[in-house]
Scaffold this motif. Structure first.
Motif, PDB file in Angstrom:
ATOM      1  N   GLU A   1       0.808  -1.221   0.000  1.00 39.13           N
ATOM      2  CA  GLU A   1       0.000   0.000   0.000  1.00 39.13           C
ATOM      3  C   GLU A   1       0.840   1.270   0.000  1.00 39.13           C
ATOM      4  O   GLU A   1       0.293   2.380  -0.060  1.00 39.13           O
ATOM      5  N   ASP A   2       2.173   1.128   0.070  1.00 38.91           N
ATOM      6  CA  ASP A   2       3.046   2.298   0.101  1.00 38.91           C
ATOM      7  C   ASP A   2       3.474   2.697  -1.306  1.00 38.91           C
ATOM      8  O   ASP A   2       3.656   1.850  -2.181  1.00 38.91           O
ATOM      9  N   ALA A   3       3.657   4.003  -1.498  1.00 40.70           N
ATOM     10  CA  ALA A   3       4.073   4.499  -2.811  1.00 40.70           C
ATOM     11  C   ALA A   3       4.963   5.717  -2.641  1.00 40.70           C
ATOM     12  O   ALA A   3       4.891   6.438  -1.633  1.00 40.70           O
ATOM     13  N   ALA A   4       5.839   5.938  -3.618  1.00 35.27           N
ATOM     14  CA  ALA A   4       6.705   7.110  -3.637  1.00 35.27           C
ATOM     15  C   ALA A   4       6.964   7.478  -5.085  1.00 35.27           C
ATOM     16  O   ALA A   4       6.965   6.620  -5.975  1.00 35.27           O
ATOM     17  N   VAL A   5       7.191   8.773  -5.329  1.00 36.73           N
ATOM     18  CA  VAL A   5       7.430   9.265  -6.683  1.00 36.73           C
ATOM     19  C   VAL A   5       8.788   9.956  -6.714  1.00 36.73           C
ATOM     20  O   VAL A   5       9.155  10.689  -5.787  1.00 36.73           O
TER      21      VAL A   5
ATOM     22  N   ALA B   1       8.343  -5.879   9.533  1.00 33.61           N
ATOM     23  CA  ALA B   1       8.709  -7.097   8.806  1.00 33.61           C
ATOM     24  C   ALA B   1       7.506  -7.681   8.079  1.00 33.61           C
ATOM     25  O   ALA B   1       6.376  -7.654   8.576  1.00 33.61           O
ATOM     26  N   ASP B   2       7.775  -8.216   6.891  1.00 32.16           N
ATOM     27  CA  ASP B   2       6.709  -8.789   6.062  1.00 32.16           C
ATOM     28  C   ASP B   2       7.356  -9.654   4.990  1.00 32.16           C
ATOM     29  O   ASP B   2       8.582  -9.702   4.861  1.00 32.16           O
ATOM     30  N   SER B   3       6.544 -10.325   4.205  1.00 33.98           N
ATOM     31  CA  SER B   3       7.066 -11.130   3.091  1.00 33.98           C
ATOM     32  C   SER B   3       5.973 -11.318   2.059  1.00 33.98           C
ATOM     33  O   SER B   3       4.808 -10.964   2.280  1.00 33.98           O
ATOM     34  N   GLY B   4       6.361 -11.863   0.913  1.00 26.43           N
ATOM     35  CA  GLY B   4       5.401 -12.108  -0.157  1.00 26.43           C
ATOM     36  C   GLY B   4       4.902 -10.855  -0.833  1.00 26.43           C
ATOM     37  O   GLY B   4       3.813 -10.857  -1.426  1.00 26.43           O
ATOM     38  N   LEU B   5       5.690  -9.785  -0.792  1.00 22.31           N
ATOM     39  CA  LEU B   5       5.266  -8.508  -1.366  1.00 22.31           C
ATOM     40  C   LEU B   5       5.746  -8.373  -2.811  1.00 22.31           C
ATOM     41  O   LEU B   5       6.616  -9.105  -3.269  1.00 22.31           O
ATOM     42  N   THR B   6       5.190  -7.373  -3.508  1.00 23.73           N
ATOM     43  CA  THR B   6       5.607  -7.046  -4.872  1.00 23.73           C
ATOM     44  C   THR B   6       6.040  -5.591  -4.923  1.00 23.73           C
ATOM     45  O   THR B   6       5.310  -4.701  -4.463  1.00 23.73           O
ATOM     46  N   LEU B   7       7.228  -5.358  -5.437  1.00 17.15           N
ATOM     47  CA  LEU B   7       7.738  -4.001  -5.647  1.00 17.15           C
ATOM     48  C   LEU B   7       7.584  -3.672  -7.126  1.00 17.15           C
ATOM     49  O   LEU B   7       8.098  -4.406  -7.983  1.00 17.15           O
ATOM     50  N   THR B   8       6.878  -2.593  -7.407  1.00 17.65           N
ATOM     51  CA  THR B   8       6.649  -2.189  -8.802  1.00 17.65           C
ATOM     52  C   THR B   8       7.230  -0.802  -9.045  1.00 17.65           C
ATOM     53  O   THR B   8       7.034   0.116  -8.253  1.00 17.65           O
ATOM     54  N   VAL B   9       7.955  -0.675 -10.141  1.00 19.72           N
ATOM     55  CA  VAL B   9       8.532   0.605 -10.549  1.00 19.72           C
ATOM     56  C   VAL B   9       7.982   0.919 -11.941  1.00 19.72           C
ATOM     57  O   VAL B   9       8.118   0.108 -12.872  1.00 19.72           O
ATOM     58  N   SER B  10       7.357   2.088 -12.091  1.00 18.23           N
ATOM     59  CA  SER B  10       6.712   2.409 -13.364  1.00 18.23           C
ATOM     60  C   SER B  10       6.962   3.861 -13.739  1.00 18.23           C
ATOM     61  O   SER B  10       7.174   4.717 -12.880  1.00 18.23           O
ATOM     62  N   GLY B  11       6.953   4.091 -15.037  1.00 22.60           N
ATOM     63  CA  GLY B  11       7.092   5.440 -15.566  1.00 22.60           C
ATOM     64  C   GLY B  11       6.548   5.476 -16.977  1.00 22.60           C
ATOM     65  O   GLY B  11       6.934   4.652 -17.816  1.00 22.60           O
ATOM     66  N   GLY B  12       5.637   6.410 -17.232  1.00 24.99           N
ATOM     67  CA  GLY B  12       5.017   6.455 -18.550  1.00 24.99           C
ATOM     68  C   GLY B  12       4.313   5.145 -18.843  1.00 24.99           C
ATOM     69  O   GLY B  12       3.502   4.650 -18.054  1.00 24.99           O
TER      70      GLY B  12
ATOM     71  N   LYS C   1      18.671   9.928 -14.165  1.00 23.26           N
ATOM     72  CA  LYS C   1      18.765   9.205 -12.895  1.00 23.26           C
ATOM     73  C   LYS C   1      17.619   9.600 -11.977  1.00 23.26           C
ATOM     74  O   LYS C   1      17.090  10.705 -12.062  1.00 23.26           O
ATOM     75  N   TRP C   2      17.268   8.689 -11.066  1.00 21.00           N
ATOM     76  CA  TRP C   2      16.213   8.963 -10.100  1.00 21.00           C
ATOM     77  C   TRP C   2      16.471   8.208  -8.797  1.00 21.00           C
ATOM     78  O   TRP C   2      17.168   7.207  -8.774  1.00 21.00           O
ATOM     79  N   LYS C   3      15.915   8.728  -7.730  1.00 20.11           N
ATOM     80  CA  LYS C   3      16.037   8.087  -6.421  1.00 20.11           C
ATOM     81  C   LYS C   3      14.878   8.521  -5.553  1.00 20.11           C
ATOM     82  O   LYS C   3      14.487   9.688  -5.569  1.00 20.11           O
ATOM     83  N   THR C   4      14.341   7.579  -4.788  1.00 25.70           N
ATOM     84  CA  THR C   4      13.256   7.909  -3.876  1.00 25.70           C
ATOM     85  C   THR C   4      13.314   6.991  -2.668  1.00 25.70           C
ATOM     86  O   THR C   4      14.109   6.048  -2.626  1.00 25.70           O
ATOM     87  N   TYR C   5      12.469   7.270  -1.688  1.00 26.32           N
ATOM     88  CA  TYR C   5      12.434   6.477  -0.457  1.00 26.32           C
ATOM     89  C   TYR C   5      11.011   6.037  -0.155  1.00 26.32           C
ATOM     90  O   TYR C   5      10.084   6.862  -0.164  1.00 26.32           O
ATOM     91  N   LEU C   6      10.854   4.762   0.098  1.00 22.30           N
ATOM     92  CA  LEU C   6       9.586   4.253   0.602  1.00 22.30           C
ATOM     93  C   LEU C   6       9.554   4.412   2.117  1.00 22.30           C
ATOM     94  O   LEU C   6      10.603   4.345   2.777  1.00 22.30           O
ATOM     95  N   PRO C   7       8.388   4.612   2.702  1.00 28.22           N
ATOM     96  CA  PRO C   7       8.315   4.809   4.149  1.00 28.22           C
ATOM     97  C   PRO C   7       8.699   3.540   4.912  1.00 28.22           C
ATOM     98  O   PRO C   7       8.600   2.433   4.373  1.00 28.22           O
TER      99      PRO C   7
END
Length: 497
Positions: free
Chosen positions: A40-44, A61-72, A51-57
């Motif tokens: 449920e967390d997001a960052a832009v 601890a957790d597992s089984g998550l999906t990290l998605t990076v998108s642009g255009g 180049k780009w860089k950002t920080y998620l909050p």
């Protein structure tokens, strides 16, 4: 064409650090901004010069998550992502040493836990090296199971398992090592100043007298020969072997180590290995290294202080460093004296905040520079982390000297961190060297009390000065432990009256 890419460490099954802002970064083409989501967390992040860089909050601890990076219109996803504790395992061959070679590997390979994972940073020392070697054995996140555990760093494996046992969260270890490397390989040039400047001066001297293209071809051929040699690291070396190099060949090797493509040149692995994972969010560093700095041992404390401060500067955080004091060892193909290195490691831990020390003295082998039992080392590092970083208030420190008092024919050495008391493994306390007024004393006794060592000799009655050395030989036995089975740290004392 729209394109987004991230450093290689971002992959399926990676472990991200819990309870800290998580840094995600990379490159992008034809995108004004990049959006990163994790659950449920997001960052832009805005794209600047590709180049780009950002920080998620921070997350628990957790597992089984999906990290998605998108642009255009472009999107990339990483699955089976875990959140937990992440540590870098740095150094040379004793940290690089794989679990498949460990003496306790059969028992270790029975363990299976998908929440314990290891990533090995590919061994790259010059641009384009990937084209010359098969890199499929590195650069992937592995999970603890019989098929993948053999390729974990052995020290890191035992460290991660002990952390997981107590914290009950996923644990990821990033193996960033290269056998035979000096600490000078792992810093940036701006830290090799003052008494460390000579590392750069020597490298520049070598580079001024060689053909870079010719040396590159030779280095590539040499590395292919090494990779195809298939040495069995798990086979103990039980006797000295004939020196591999004469003096002239050794000098040529030292020159080759400073070639601009060599893994052993100053700053090379900082640039081509460590920087690939900066600033991946981590909890700290475990470090096992120093054997290859024996020749310049008088500089090792300064050198390791530079490593610690360089890494902390790059991460912009005072990362804890948990260091391994070198194991007992005398000779393999050449005699090496690690006593000054061990002393430098102990001094750094005393002086540099956030640097902690465990000893591997009792795991050493007289004729093998690679001790085969890594479990004690990994567990001791984990105890330090649990006590100093996670504040679990566990017995984690080896007994160390508090004070010493001369009492007639005896010297009483009082120690701290003894727990409920000291004990001896084996027939007697080992290894002490004593001199009185500059003369060696061979006739003495040592008795062990709960928090004291009592050394007695007739020579003490008339002596004016004493020197007591405990485990100050290149190779020696260490048999005195506290109630947590942690060995006494080597020490040397001088007393006078």
């Amino acid at each position: 064409m729209e394109r987004i890419c991230l450093p290689l460490i971002f992959q399926d099954s990676m472990v991200l650090q819990r309870r800290k802002p998580v840094c995600i970064w990379g490159e992008a083409e034809e995108c004004a901004s990049v959006r990163v989501t994790l659950g449920e967390d997001a960052a832009v992040a805005e794209v600047s010069d590709g180049k780009w860089k950002t920080y998620l909050p921070p997350r628990e601890a957790d597992s089984g998550l999906t990290l998605t990076v998108s642009g255009g219109r472009f999107s990339i996803s990483f699955t089976d992502v875990a959140i937990g504790e992440v540590w870098i395992a740095g150094g040379q061959s004793n940290m690089e040493y794989l679990l498949k070679h460990d003496a306790d590997r059969e028992e270790a390979l029975l363990l299976e836990d998908p929440d314990i994972r290891c990533y090995e940073v590919p061994k790259i020392s010059f641009p384009g090296q990937e084209a010359h070697y098969r890199m499929s054995d590195a650069g992937v996140w592995r999970k603890e199971n019989r098929e993948e555990s053999p390729y974990f760093t052995a020290v890191g494996f035992y460290f991660a398992n002990r952390l997981h046992e107590t914290l009950r969260v996923p644990v990821g270890v990033i193996n960033c090592t290269w056998g035979g490397t000096s600490a000078s390989c792992w810093v940036s040039e701006d830290y090799l100043t003052g008494d460390l400047q000579f590392y750069l001066d020597k490298a520049r001297e070598v580079r001024s007298s060689i053909d870079p293209e010719e040396t590159l071809e030779k280095y590539i051929a040499l590395q292919k020969n090494i990779l195809s040699s298939n040495i069995d690291m798990g086979k103990p070396n039980l006797a000295p072997i004939r020196p591999l190099l004469d003096e002239a060949a050794h000098d040529r090797l030292m020159t080759m180590n400073n070639w601009p493509c060599s893994a052993f040149r100053p700053c090379g692995l900082f640039t081509f290995m460590l920087k690939t994972i900066v600033p991946y969010t981590v909890s700290g560093v475990i470090w096992y290294q120093g054997e290859s700095d024996e020749y310049f041992s008088e500089h090792y404390e300064s050198m390791m202080r530079a490593v610690v401060r360089c890494w902390r500067s790059n991460w912009k955080e005072d990362l804890p460093f948990l260091m391994v004091q070198l194991a007992s060892f005398e000779v393999m193909a050449e005699y090496l004296d690690f006593v000054p290195i061990r002393r430098a490691q102990a001094e750094l831990a005393k002086k540099e905040p956030g640097v902690y020390l465990v000893t591997a003295m009792d795991t050493g082998m007289r004729y093998d520079i690679h001790p085969k039992r890594k479990k004690p080392v990994g567990v001791r590092l984990a105890l330090q982390a649990l006590d100093k970083v996670y504040h679990r208030h566990l017995p984690a420190d080896s007994p160390t000297v508090l004070c010493a008092q001369w009492e007639q024919e005896s010297v009483v050495v009082r120690l701290k961190h003894c727990g409920s008391g000291l004990h001896v493994k084996g027939e007697r306390p080992e290894t002490f060297d004593i001199s009185a007024d500059g003369e060696d004393v061979s006739d003495f006794t040592v008795s062990v009390r709960p928090h004291e060592l009592v050394l007695t000799a007739d020579a003490f009655l008339t002596a004016h000065t004493l020197r007591i050395a405990f485990c100050q030989r290149a190779y020696c036995e260490l048999t005195i432990y506290n109630s947590a089975d942690l060995p006494v740290l080597p020490f040397a004392l001088s007393l006078s009256r």
